[in-house]
Design a protein around this motif. Structure first.
Motif, PDB file in Angstrom:
ATOM      1  N   ALA A 229      14.964  -6.803  -5.080  1.00 45.81           N
ATOM      2  CA  ALA A 229      15.677  -5.837  -5.296  1.00 45.81           C
ATOM      3  C   ALA A 229      16.954  -5.736  -4.474  1.00 45.81           C
TER       4      ALA A 229
ATOM      5  N   ASP B  49       5.741   0.568   6.651  1.00 39.79           N
ATOM      6  CA  ASP B  49       6.213  -0.118   7.961  1.00 39.79           C
ATOM      7  C   ASP B  49       7.780  -0.449   8.038  1.00 39.79           C
TER       8      ASP B  49
ATOM      9  N   PRO C 163       0.917  -1.079   0.055  1.00 37.08           N
ATOM     10  CA  PRO C 163      -0.046   0.068   0.040  1.00 37.08           C
ATOM     11  C   PRO C 163       0.773   1.189  -0.052  1.00 37.08           C
ATOM     12  N   GLY C 164       1.900   1.414   0.720  1.00 35.97           N
ATOM     13  CA  GLY C 164       2.898   2.553   0.709  1.00 35.97           C
ATOM     14  C   GLY C 164       3.547   2.864  -0.598  1.00 35.97           C
TER      15      GLY C 164
ATOM     16  N   GLU D 121       8.721  -5.646  -6.987  1.00 33.70           N
ATOM     17  CA  GLU D 121       7.932  -6.479  -6.094  1.00 33.70           C
ATOM     18  C   GLU D 121       8.569  -7.933  -6.079  1.00 33.70           C
ATOM     19  N   LYS D 122       8.928  -8.573  -4.957  1.00 31.36           N
ATOM     20  CA  LYS D 122       9.491  -9.735  -4.978  1.00 31.36           C
ATOM     21  C   LYS D 122       8.657 -10.837  -4.600  1.00 31.36           C
TER      22      LYS D 122
ATOM     23  N   GLY E  34       1.241  -6.372  -1.609  1.00 31.46           N
ATOM     24  CA  GLY E  34       1.841  -6.410  -0.404  1.00 31.46           C
ATOM     25  C   GLY E  34       1.061  -7.262   0.708  1.00 31.46           C
ATOM     26  N   THR E  35       1.564  -6.892   2.090  1.00 32.50           N
ATOM     27  CA  THR E  35       1.046  -7.439   3.212  1.00 32.50           C
ATOM     28  C   THR E  35      -0.842  -7.195   3.325  1.00 32.50           C
TER      29      THR E  35
ATOM     30  N   LEU F 249       0.613   0.818   9.949  1.00 34.65           N
ATOM     31  CA  LEU F 249      -0.825   0.819   9.534  1.00 34.65           C
ATOM     32  C   LEU F 249      -0.849   1.228   8.312  1.00 34.65           C
ATOM     33  N   THR F 250      -1.698   0.470   7.238  1.00 30.31           N
ATOM     34  CA  THR F 250      -2.091   0.683   6.120  1.00 30.31           C
ATOM     35  C   THR F 250      -2.102   2.280   5.722  1.00 30.31           C
TER      36      THR F 250
ATOM     37  N   LYS G 191      -7.816 -10.700   6.947  1.00 25.33           N
ATOM     38  CA  LYS G 191      -8.172 -10.847   8.265  1.00 25.33           C
ATOM     39  C   LYS G 191      -9.709 -10.701   8.517  1.00 25.33           C
TER      40      LYS G 191
HETATM   41  C1  LIG Z   1      -1.937 -10.217  10.225  1.00 26.19           C
HETATM   42  C2  LIG Z   1      -1.957  -8.628   9.817  1.00 26.19           C
HETATM   43  C3  LIG Z   1      -3.012  -7.897   9.989  1.00 26.19           C
HETATM   44  C4  LIG Z   1      -3.122  -6.384   9.594  1.00 26.19           C
HETATM   45  N1  LIG Z   1      -4.180  -5.736   9.848  1.00 26.19           N
HETATM   46  C5  LIG Z   1      -4.481  -4.699   9.831  1.00 26.19           C
HETATM   47  C6  LIG Z   1      -5.312  -3.683   9.778  1.00 26.19           C
HETATM   48  O1  LIG Z   1      -6.394  -4.230  10.264  1.00 26.19           O
HETATM   49  N2  LIG Z   1      -5.367  -2.375   9.542  1.00 26.19           N
HETATM   50  C7  LIG Z   1      -4.267  -1.958   9.285  1.00 26.19           C
HETATM   51  O2  LIG Z   1      -4.219  -0.365   8.960  1.00 26.19           O
HETATM   52  N3  LIG Z   1      -3.075  -2.369   9.102  1.00 26.19           N
HETATM   53  C8  LIG Z   1      -2.899  -3.774   9.288  1.00 26.19           C
HETATM   54  N4  LIG Z   1      -1.958  -4.428   9.181  1.00 26.19           N
HETATM   55  C9  LIG Z   1      -0.551  -3.599   8.948  1.00 26.19           C
HETATM   56  C10 LIG Z   1      -0.411  -3.505   7.127  1.00 26.19           C
HETATM   57  O3  LIG Z   1      -0.754  -4.724   6.559  1.00 26.19           O
HETATM   58  C11 LIG Z   1       0.786  -2.827   7.239  1.00 26.19           C
HETATM   59  O4  LIG Z   1       0.743  -1.565   7.759  1.00 26.19           O
HETATM   60  C12 LIG Z   1       0.867  -2.192   5.468  1.00 26.19           C
HETATM   61  O5  LIG Z   1       0.702  -3.448   4.820  1.00 26.19           O
HETATM   62  C13 LIG Z   1       2.160  -1.838   5.181  1.00 26.19           C
HETATM   63  O6  LIG Z   1       2.142  -1.176   4.015  1.00 26.19           O
HETATM   64  P1  LIG Z   1       3.787  -1.180   3.323  1.00 26.19           P
HETATM   65  O7  LIG Z   1       3.407  -1.093   1.934  1.00 26.19           O
HETATM   66  O8  LIG Z   1       4.715  -0.381   4.115  1.00 26.19           O
HETATM   67  O9  LIG Z   1       4.300  -2.600   3.510  1.00 26.19           O
HETATM   68  P2  LIG Z   1       3.839  -4.024   2.986  1.00 26.19           P
HETATM   69  O10 LIG Z   1       2.569  -4.283   2.671  1.00 26.19           O
HETATM   70  O11 LIG Z   1       4.329  -5.109   3.835  1.00 26.19           O
HETATM   71  O12 LIG Z   1       4.443  -4.236   1.318  1.00 26.19           O
HETATM   72  C14 LIG Z   1       5.824  -4.235   1.224  1.00 26.19           C
HETATM   73  C15 LIG Z   1       6.338  -5.064   0.023  1.00 26.19           C
HETATM   74  O13 LIG Z   1       7.702  -5.125  -0.430  1.00 26.19           O
HETATM   75  C16 LIG Z   1       8.068  -6.358  -0.785  1.00 26.19           C
HETATM   76  N5  LIG Z   1       9.303  -6.436  -0.653  1.00 26.19           N
HETATM   77  C17 LIG Z   1      10.048  -6.566   0.359  1.00 26.19           C
HETATM   78  N6  LIG Z   1      11.324  -6.681   0.077  1.00 26.19           N
HETATM   79  C18 LIG Z   1      11.901  -6.341  -1.028  1.00 26.19           C
HETATM   80  C19 LIG Z   1      12.774  -6.515  -2.085  1.00 26.19           C
HETATM   81  N7  LIG Z   1      13.926  -6.685  -1.526  1.00 26.19           N
HETATM   82  N8  LIG Z   1      12.407  -6.319  -3.324  1.00 26.19           N
HETATM   83  C20 LIG Z   1      11.329  -5.998  -3.752  1.00 26.19           C
HETATM   84  N9  LIG Z   1      10.261  -6.152  -3.061  1.00 26.19           N
HETATM   85  C21 LIG Z   1      10.364  -6.294  -1.569  1.00 26.19           C
HETATM   86  C22 LIG Z   1       7.179  -7.277   0.142  1.00 26.19           C
HETATM   87  O14 LIG Z   1       7.030  -8.323  -0.819  1.00 26.19           O
HETATM   88  C23 LIG Z   1       5.866  -6.749   0.245  1.00 26.19           C
HETATM   89  O15 LIG Z   1       5.010  -6.984  -0.833  1.00 26.19           O
HETATM   90  C24 LIG Z   1      -1.922  -5.865   9.378  1.00 26.19           C
HETATM   91  C25 LIG Z   1      -0.716  -6.641   9.215  1.00 26.19           C
HETATM   92  C26 LIG Z   1      -0.784  -7.973   9.563  1.00 26.19           C
HETATM   93  C27 LIG Z   1       0.503  -8.877   9.307  1.00 26.19           C
END
Ligand SMILES: Cc1cc2nc3c(=O)[nH]c(=O)nc-3n(C[C@H](O)[C@H](O)[C@H](O)COP(=O)(O)OP(=O)(O)OC[C@H]3O[C@@H](n4cnc5c(N)ncnc54)[C@H](O)[C@@H]3O)c2cc1C
Ligand SMILES: NC(=O)c1ccc[n+]([C@@H]2O[C@H](COP(=O)([O-])OP(=O)(O)OC[C@H]3O[C@@H](n4cnc5c(N)ncnc54)[C@H](O)[C@@H]3O)[C@@H](O)[C@H]2O)c1
Length: 446
Positions: free
Chosen positions: A114, A300, A15-16, A35-36, A41-42, A309-310, A51
């Motif tokens: 990456a 994150d 999402p970020g 994206e790996k 993402g998560t 958080l997302t 969830k």
């Molecule tokens: C079980 C669970 C429940 C959750 N519930 C909530 C909720 O209800 N509400 C809420 O707001 N938040 C919730 N969260 C938190 C939320 O999922 C995260 O805050 C959010 O996904 C963060 O986004 P991000 O883009 O920073 O990272 P991510 O979504 O983790 O995305 C990062 C991406 O980078 C990729 N990546 C990593 N390393 C590399 C690399 N070297 N090269 C290429 N790609 C790479 C990963 O594969 C991943 O797809 C929850 C988390 C979990 C685990």
């Protein structure tokens, strides 16, 4: 392989990263996303969204339980395989849909891990990328505690995709993930052991409300153990034997590490490009700029005090869009951030905490209200509805709230609007909201 040049390369398609990529692309920059694993993402693949699909059945069951003897006569049972099928119907489309969206927008995409090179370029499989600026948005992953038998531990990733739910499960850590998975598994009929190493889980939330929530989980049959650390997990026939520091042991179907998450940085070789990290993530300044001025980080993976958080990751993506496309770059200023732990009873936190307010009694007033007899909660027989409201004594505006109720997720968002618009009961009294609803209760919360 020829070097491919971009204005911005975003590492991480969660999402970020996606918020930044779409924003910067819309500003006319040439953007690539790497994206790996799963595009999206998560959050949509193995976090918030799946969830909350499982939680829909939990919430419905909780509502029906509360109305037993008040007009309903049976409690619906969760059909795990059918619920999991509903979840998969949503999640299986996410990666292709996310990737397709990027392609349709003509944002370049690369699939693979990456890794920075010492000359500041990036390798992704056979591809070599160069960019004026970079954004690292690689998120967090479950932390596996170093215990005897750590190889038998599962994580939320596996829980959210279980074909069958074991009759007995153990969760190691009562944070957001542990408490939410406990609610889901318990509602679906599993015997749940929720084991926490300190006496105070969910530290960011109000202590009294956390205690109320844990009492409710215990009353629902969850084995909540505080001040207890799991030391060993060992196979026992087709199950696992769990042993704790207090000498207790039991046999369980699966053990899940819900003991926190850690930044995903290992593949990146950040040391080659002088990007500093801590155990909490990538070090950034107020512009989300790392110790390398051409590399930014968000979401994150960043070491910042904001909750992971997302919506926070998305906000940071939009902030970087602004910062990287204008000459003006004030430090990021976050709006009020609501946090909710979901379940039959939802625990929510917003703005000034009750702990902060209690420490500054001249500045803040805290009102602790049992809502169970209020019309909105009596109607649904909510057994635990409680709110603590923090009011600024000078302005009489609401500046914080802690809520435990089956409706907390909705109420906290109304209060977010109230806080962001600097409102107290006087200002709320100037609005007309539909009655009788949670919104029409707002003016009574001062
Ligand atoms: C079980 C669970 C429940 C959750 N519930 C909530 C909720 O209800 N509400 C809420 O707001 N938040 C919730 N969260 C938190 C939320 O999922 C995260 O805050 C959010 O996904 C963060 O986004 P991000 O883009 O920073 O990272 P991510 O979504 O983790 O995305 C990062 C991406 O980078 C990729 N990546 C990593 N390393 C590399 C690399 N070297 N090269 C290429 N790609 C790479 C990963 O594969 C991943 O797809 C929850 C988390 C979990 C685990
Ligand atoms: N509803 C939501 O918004 C939601 C849901 C899930 C996750 N998240 C996000 O993901 C982040 C991570 O959540 P989380 O639950 O993985 O981490 P967390 O940090 O919230 O909780 C983990 C807990 O496990 C405890 N712990 C650590 N080691 C332990 C051990 N050996 N034994 C027992 N307990 C131990 C920690 O003290 C901590 O309280 C959250 O901070 C949140 O930002 C949000």
């Amino acid at each position: 392989m020829q070097m491919q040049e971009f204005d911005i390369v975003v590492i991480g398609g969660g999402p970020g990263g996606l918020a930044a990529a779409y924003g910067l692309h819309a500003q006319g920059l040439s953007v690539a996303v790497v994206e790996k694993d799963l595009w999206g993402g998560t959050c949509p693949n193995r976090g918030c969204d799946p969830k909350k699909i499982l939680m829909a059945a939990v919430e419905a069951q909780g509502r029906a339980e509360a109305l037993q003897g008040h007009g309903l006569t049976s409690v619906p049972q969760i059909d795990w395989p059918a619920l999991m099928a509903a979840k998969r119907a949503y999640t299986t489309k996410i990666p292709a849909g996310t990737h397709g969206g990027l392609e349709a927008a003509k944002i370049a995409t690369f699939h693979g891990a990456a890794s920075f090179n010492a000359d500041g370029t990036l390798t992704v499989g056979d591809d070599q990328l160069n960019s004026a600026n970079w954004i690292v948005a690689t998120g967090q992953e479950p932390r596996i505690p170093a215990i005897d038998g750590a190889e038998w531990l599962n994580t939320s990733n596996e829980f959210l995709d279980l074909d069958n739910l074991p009759a007995d499960i153990t969760l190691m850590g009562a944070g957001y993930v542990g408490v939410e998975l406990a609610s889901i598994a318990n509602a679906a009929g599993s015997r749940v052991h929720l084991i926490h190493h300190s006496d105070r889980p969910l530290r960011a939330f109000d202590g009294d409300l956390v205690n109320d929530l844990l009492e409710r989980l215990r009353a629902e049959g969850v084995d909540v153990q505080l001040n207890t650390t799991i030391t060993t997990v060992a196979p026992a026939d087709d199950q696992f034997k769990v042993t704790t520091t207090v000498g207790d042991s039991w046999t369980t179907g699966m053990v899940f590490a819900t003991a926190g998450r850690q930044p995903v940085v290992d593949d990146l070789h950040l040391d080659r490009v002088n990007v500093a990290t801590t155990t909490h993530g990538i070090t950034v300044n107020g512009n989300l700029q790392t110790t390398n001025p051409h590399i930014f980080a968000l979401g994150d993976v960043v070491d910042r005090p904001q909750p992971k958080l997302t919506p926070v990751a998305g906000f940071e993506g939009r902030y970087l869009t602004q910062t990287l496309t204008t000459c003006d770059s004030p430090d990021i200023v976050y709006p009020t951030i609501p946090s909710v732990v979901y379940g039959k009873a939802q625990l929510a936190q917003l703005g000034v905490t009750t702990a902060e307010a209690t420490a500054a009694p001249d500045k803040y007033q805290v009102t602790d209200l049992d809502l169970t007899h209020w019309y909105s909660y009596q109607r649904i027989q909510d057994p635990h509805a409680r709110i603590k409201v923090v009011v600024d004594r000078t302005t009489q505006h609401i500046v914080g709230a802690a809520v435990l109720s089956s409706e907390a997720e909705q109420l906290i968002n109304y209060l977010d609007f109230v806080i962001e618009n600097h409102m107290g009961s006087a200002e709320i009294g100037q609005t007309i909201t539909a009655y009788p609803t949670l919104a029409s209760d707002l003016s009574y919360f001062n």
